[in-house]
Design a protein around this motif. Structure first.
Motif, PDB file in Angstrom:
ATOM      1  N   ILE A  74       0.602  -1.325  -0.022  1.00 24.55           N
ATOM      2  CA  ILE A  74      -0.031   0.251  -0.091  1.00 24.55           C
ATOM      3  C   ILE A  74       1.054   1.407   0.535  1.00 24.55           C
ATOM      4  CG2 ILE A  74      -1.880   1.166   1.237  1.00 24.55           C
ATOM      5  CD1 ILE A  74      -2.317  -1.642   0.493  1.00 24.55           C
ATOM      6  N   PRO A  75       0.927   2.304  -1.464  1.00 19.81           N
ATOM      7  CA  PRO A  75       1.842   2.346  -1.473  1.00 19.81           C
ATOM      8  C   PRO A  75       1.260   4.502  -0.363  1.00 19.81           C
ATOM      9  CG  PRO A  75       0.168   2.864  -2.870  1.00 19.81           C
ATOM     10  CD  PRO A  75       0.387   1.718  -2.397  1.00 19.81           C
ATOM     11  N   PHE A  76       2.175   4.635   0.061  1.00 23.54           N
ATOM     12  CA  PHE A  76       2.093   5.751   0.940  1.00 23.54           C
ATOM     13  C   PHE A  76       2.783   7.096   1.164  1.00 23.54           C
ATOM     14  CE2 PHE A  76       4.878   3.674   3.732  1.00 23.54           C
ATOM     15  CZ  PHE A  76       5.350   4.650   4.785  1.00 23.54           C
ATOM     16  N   ALA A  77       3.871   6.913   0.494  1.00 20.15           N
ATOM     17  CA  ALA A  77       5.145   7.814   0.381  1.00 20.15           C
ATOM     18  C   ALA A  77       5.819   7.699  -1.249  1.00 20.15           C
ATOM     19  CB  ALA A  77       5.528   7.867   1.346  1.00 20.15           C
ATOM     20  N   SER A  78       6.867   9.384  -1.407  1.00 18.08           N
ATOM     21  CA  SER A  78       7.689   8.511  -2.258  1.00 18.08           C
ATOM     22  C   SER A  78       8.837   8.571  -2.259  1.00 18.08           C
ATOM     23  CB  SER A  78       7.128   9.740  -3.452  1.00 18.08           C
ATOM     24  OG  SER A  78       6.075   9.832  -3.715  1.00 18.08           O
ATOM     25  N   TYR A  79       9.765   8.000  -2.477  1.00 19.37           N
ATOM     26  CA  TYR A  79      11.337   7.869  -1.924  1.00 19.37           C
ATOM     27  C   TYR A  79      12.392   8.609  -3.253  1.00 19.37           C
ATOM     28  CZ  TYR A  79      15.380   4.933  -1.211  1.00 19.37           C
ATOM     29  OH  TYR A  79      16.695   4.879  -1.097  1.00 19.37           O
ATOM     30  N   GLU A  80      13.372   9.302  -2.646  1.00 15.26           N
ATOM     31  CA  GLU A  80      13.461  10.348  -3.776  1.00 15.26           C
ATOM     32  C   GLU A  80      13.233  10.728  -4.802  1.00 15.26           C
ATOM     33  OE1 GLU A  80      16.997  10.401  -3.270  1.00 15.26           O
ATOM     34  OE2 GLU A  80      17.441   9.621  -1.714  1.00 15.26           O
ATOM     35  N   ASP A  81      12.610  12.019  -4.361  1.00 11.52           N
ATOM     36  CA  ASP A  81      12.424  12.590  -5.631  1.00 11.52           C
ATOM     37  C   ASP A  81      11.324  11.880  -6.847  1.00 11.52           C
ATOM     38  OD1 ASP A  81      13.198  14.953  -4.628  1.00 11.52           O
ATOM     39  OD2 ASP A  81      15.385  14.453  -5.732  1.00 11.52           O
ATOM     40  N   GLY A  82      10.861  10.831  -6.528  1.00 11.29           N
ATOM     41  CA  GLY A  82      10.100  10.043  -7.228  1.00 11.29           C
ATOM     42  C   GLY A  82      10.759   8.788  -8.106  1.00 11.29           C
ATOM     43  N   ALA A  83      11.671   8.613  -7.332  1.00 11.31           N
ATOM     44  CA  ALA A  83      12.264   6.609  -7.923  1.00 11.31           C
ATOM     45  C   ALA A  83      11.299   6.130  -7.471  1.00 11.31           C
ATOM     46  CB  ALA A  83      13.301   7.058  -7.168  1.00 11.31           C
TER      47      ALA A  83
ATOM     48  N   SER B  47       7.603   0.036  10.605  1.00 10.12           N
ATOM     49  CA  SER B  47       6.234   0.219  10.856  1.00 10.12           C
ATOM     50  C   SER B  47       6.994   1.902  10.515  1.00 10.12           C
ATOM     51  CB  SER B  47       5.912   0.444  12.119  1.00 10.12           C
ATOM     52  OG  SER B  47       7.276   1.491  12.800  1.00 10.12           O
ATOM     53  N   PHE B  48       5.058   2.668  10.161  1.00  5.71           N
ATOM     54  CA  PHE B  48       5.695   3.988   9.616  1.00  5.71           C
ATOM     55  C   PHE B  48       6.231   5.012  11.389  1.00  5.71           C
ATOM     56  CE2 PHE B  48       2.674   7.927   9.771  1.00  5.71           C
ATOM     57  CZ  PHE B  48       3.396   8.817   9.034  1.00  5.71           C
ATOM     58  N   ARG B  49       5.735   4.593  12.028  1.00  2.08           N
ATOM     59  CA  ARG B  49       6.561   5.325  13.386  1.00  2.08           C
ATOM     60  C   ARG B  49       7.949   5.205  13.796  1.00  2.08           C
ATOM     61  NH1 ARG B  49       4.145   7.196  18.523  1.00  2.08           N
ATOM     62  NH2 ARG B  49       1.822   6.066  17.583  1.00  2.08           N
ATOM     63  N   GLU B  50       8.561   4.023  13.448  1.00  2.00           N
ATOM     64  CA  GLU B  50       9.942   4.064  13.277  1.00  2.00           C
ATOM     65  C   GLU B  50      10.462   5.015  12.624  1.00  2.00           C
ATOM     66  OE1 GLU B  50      13.527   1.182  12.909  1.00  2.00           O
ATOM     67  OE2 GLU B  50      11.570   0.759  11.877  1.00  2.00           O
ATOM     68  N   MET B  51       9.264   4.945  11.426  1.00  2.00           N
ATOM     69  CA  MET B  51      10.170   5.930   9.907  1.00  2.00           C
ATOM     70  C   MET B  51      10.374   7.825  10.920  1.00  2.00           C
ATOM     71  SD  MET B  51       8.838   6.483   6.918  1.00  2.00           S
ATOM     72  CE  MET B  51       7.735   6.932   6.189  1.00  2.00           C
ATOM     73  N   LEU B  52       9.413   7.750  11.323  1.00  2.00           N
ATOM     74  CA  LEU B  52       9.489   9.087  11.731  1.00  2.00           C
ATOM     75  C   LEU B  52      10.020   9.283  13.140  1.00  2.00           C
ATOM     76  CD1 LEU B  52       5.363  10.090  11.989  1.00  2.00           C
ATOM     77  CD2 LEU B  52       6.369  10.342  10.287  1.00  2.00           C
TER      78      LEU B  52
ATOM     79  N   CYS C 199       6.422   1.742   0.405  1.00  8.32           N
ATOM     80  CA  CYS C 199       4.995   1.154   0.620  1.00  8.32           C
ATOM     81  C   CYS C 199       4.537   0.348   2.145  1.00  8.32           C
ATOM     82  CB  CYS C 199       4.056   0.096  -0.270  1.00  8.32           C
ATOM     83  SG  CYS C 199       4.433   0.510  -2.104  1.00  8.32           S
ATOM     84  N   TRP C 200       3.853   0.055   2.511  1.00  7.53           N
ATOM     85  CA  TRP C 200       3.859  -1.167   3.431  1.00  7.53           C
ATOM     86  C   TRP C 200       3.439  -2.012   2.835  1.00  7.53           C
ATOM     87  CZ3 TRP C 200      -0.577   3.922   4.330  1.00  7.53           C
ATOM     88  CH2 TRP C 200      -0.009   4.345   5.371  1.00  7.53           C
ATOM     89  N   ASP C 201       3.739  -3.611   4.142  1.00  6.75           N
ATOM     90  CA  ASP C 201       3.828  -4.810   3.243  1.00  6.75           C
ATOM     91  C   ASP C 201       2.397  -4.650   4.020  1.00  6.75           C
ATOM     92  OD1 ASP C 201       3.750  -7.018   3.033  1.00  6.75           O
ATOM     93  OD2 ASP C 201       5.519  -7.573   3.113  1.00  6.75           O
ATOM     94  N   ALA C 202       1.273  -5.126   3.719  1.00 10.52           N
ATOM     95  CA  ALA C 202      -0.156  -5.373   4.342  1.00 10.52           C
ATOM     96  C   ALA C 202       0.111  -6.852   5.343  1.00 10.52           C
ATOM     97  CB  ALA C 202      -0.742  -4.994   3.799  1.00 10.52           C
ATOM     98  N   ASN C 203       0.981  -7.757   5.147  1.00 12.33           N
ATOM     99  CA  ASN C 203       1.704  -9.336   4.999  1.00 12.33           C
ATOM    100  C   ASN C 203       2.363  -9.078   6.161  1.00 12.33           C
ATOM    101  OD1 ASN C 203      -0.022  -9.791   2.449  1.00 12.33           O
ATOM    102  ND2 ASN C 203       0.885 -11.415   2.199  1.00 12.33           N
ATOM    103  N   LYS C 204       2.338  -8.293   6.971  1.00 13.15           N
ATOM    104  CA  LYS C 204       3.649  -7.835   7.603  1.00 13.15           C
ATOM    105  C   LYS C 204       3.021  -6.358   8.441  1.00 13.15           C
ATOM    106  CE  LYS C 204       7.435  -9.346   4.790  1.00 13.15           C
ATOM    107  NZ  LYS C 204       9.024  -8.980   4.610  1.00 13.15           N
TER     108      LYS C 204
ATOM    109  N   LYS D 278      -1.059  -2.155  14.765  1.00 15.86           N
ATOM    110  CA  LYS D 278      -1.587  -2.165  13.742  1.00 15.86           C
ATOM    111  C   LYS D 278      -0.727  -0.765  12.617  1.00 15.86           C
ATOM    112  CE  LYS D 278      -6.125  -2.444  16.258  1.00 15.86           C
ATOM    113  NZ  LYS D 278      -7.609  -1.046  16.161  1.00 15.86           N
ATOM    114  N   ASP D 279       0.120  -1.138  12.045  1.00 22.68           N
ATOM    115  CA  ASP D 279       1.213  -0.468  11.644  1.00 22.68           C
ATOM    116  C   ASP D 279       1.861  -1.663  11.094  1.00 22.68           C
ATOM    117  OD1 ASP D 279       2.445   0.687  10.033  1.00 22.68           O
ATOM    118  OD2 ASP D 279       3.458   2.104  12.364  1.00 22.68           O
ATOM    119  N   TYR D 280       2.782  -1.155   9.744  1.00 22.06           N
ATOM    120  CA  TYR D 280       3.225  -2.348   8.862  1.00 22.06           C
ATOM    121  C   TYR D 280       4.557  -2.272   8.777  1.00 22.06           C
ATOM    122  CZ  TYR D 280      -2.220  -3.145   7.761  1.00 22.06           C
ATOM    123  OH  TYR D 280      -3.306  -3.324   8.046  1.00 22.06           O
ATOM    124  N   ALA D 281       5.080  -2.719   7.904  1.00 21.48           N
ATOM    125  CA  ALA D 281       6.618  -3.059   7.620  1.00 21.48           C
ATOM    126  C   ALA D 281       6.349  -1.882   6.564  1.00 21.48           C
ATOM    127  CB  ALA D 281       7.269  -4.431   7.310  1.00 21.48           C
ATOM    128  N   VAL D 282       7.707  -0.870   6.698  1.00 21.07           N
ATOM    129  CA  VAL D 282       7.334  -0.070   5.137  1.00 21.07           C
ATOM    130  C   VAL D 282       8.998  -0.434   3.653  1.00 21.07           C
ATOM    131  CG1 VAL D 282       8.723   2.088   4.441  1.00 21.07           C
ATOM    132  CG2 VAL D 282       7.202   1.865   6.705  1.00 21.07           C
TER     133      VAL D 282
END
Length: 218
Positions: A149-158, A205-210, A162-167, A172-176
């Motif tokens: 599930i996409p939620f952000a963009s990597y390196e100026d549109g590279a 997770s998204f939290r760890e990313m922040l 995404c979240w990996d909904a299987n992880k 209630k967060d997911y691996a990125v």
């Protein structure tokens, strides 16, 4: 903890995180963008403009409290994610902390800077706060079908982050993960089996990313 209390705490976290992010010697640069001149422009809406527009069309902008609701986020996810993810048996709900990001403040120009990369979160302008996440979810149906599930963009549109909904995790967060555009375009069949080797892990997770970005400064 009730869902209402959790949402309140997540929104307080997002407010604190955004305040810290823009508390920078480069604040003037971070909070200066082209002004919105036409209806279809993606510049700073009038409500977010903080001062006069300069001769080059740029203006300082300010964060504002958001009027986006959880219901609006859920409706968007139900329209663009659920029909695809359920097709292959993947269940997904927007992580609570990300829902708080989408619904706490109108904010622009949020780039997460790490040693290895930069990740851009969607802009949330006051006149169309969910438009960029709508575009992101609409652009990658094959990823969503495969449980990414996409939620952000990597390196100026590279490529999409995404979240990996299987992880999922217990919060209630997911691996990125992220995908290189070239790898996606090279694949003729976007099944989970085909895509998984190209899913490059980033965070648990998204939290760890922040939290990790919070240690990096301009």
């Amino acid at each position: 903890m009730s869902e209402l209390q959790a949402l309140k705490e997540n929104r307080l976290f997002i407010k604190s995180w955004l305040d810290a992010y823009f508390d920078s010697p480069h604040r003037h640069i971070l909070m200066s963008l082209p002004a919105k001149m036409e209806e279809d422009d993606k510049g700073v809406p009038v409500a977010m403009q903080d001062g006069e527009i300069d001769e080059e069309g740029w203006v300082l902008w300010k964060m504002m409290d958001s009027a986006v609701t959880e219901e609006q986020i859920d409706e968007l996810a139900d329209a663009l994610i659920s029909p695809l993810s359920y097709k292959y048996g993947t269940t997904f709900s927007v992580p609570p902390l990300y829902a708080a990001y989408l619904s706490t403040r109108y904010v622009l120009n949020v780039y997460l800077r790490f040693d290895e990369c930069t990740i851009e979160l969607p802009n949330l302008p006051s006149d169309s706060p969910l438009e960029e996440i709508r575009e992101l979810w609409s652009s990658w149906p094959s990823l969503i079908e495969a449980g990414y599930i996409p939620f952000a963009s990597y390196e100026d549109g590279a490529g999409p982050v995404c979240w990996d909904a299987n992880k999922p995790d217990q919060a209630k967060d997911y691996a990125v993960v992220w995908f290189d555009h070239e790898a996606l375009f090279d694949e003729q069949q976007h099944s989970r089996e085909k895509l998984e080797p190209h899913a490059q892990p980033l965070f648990s997770s998204f939290r760890e990313m922040l939290m990790q970005q919070g240690t990096k400064r301009w």
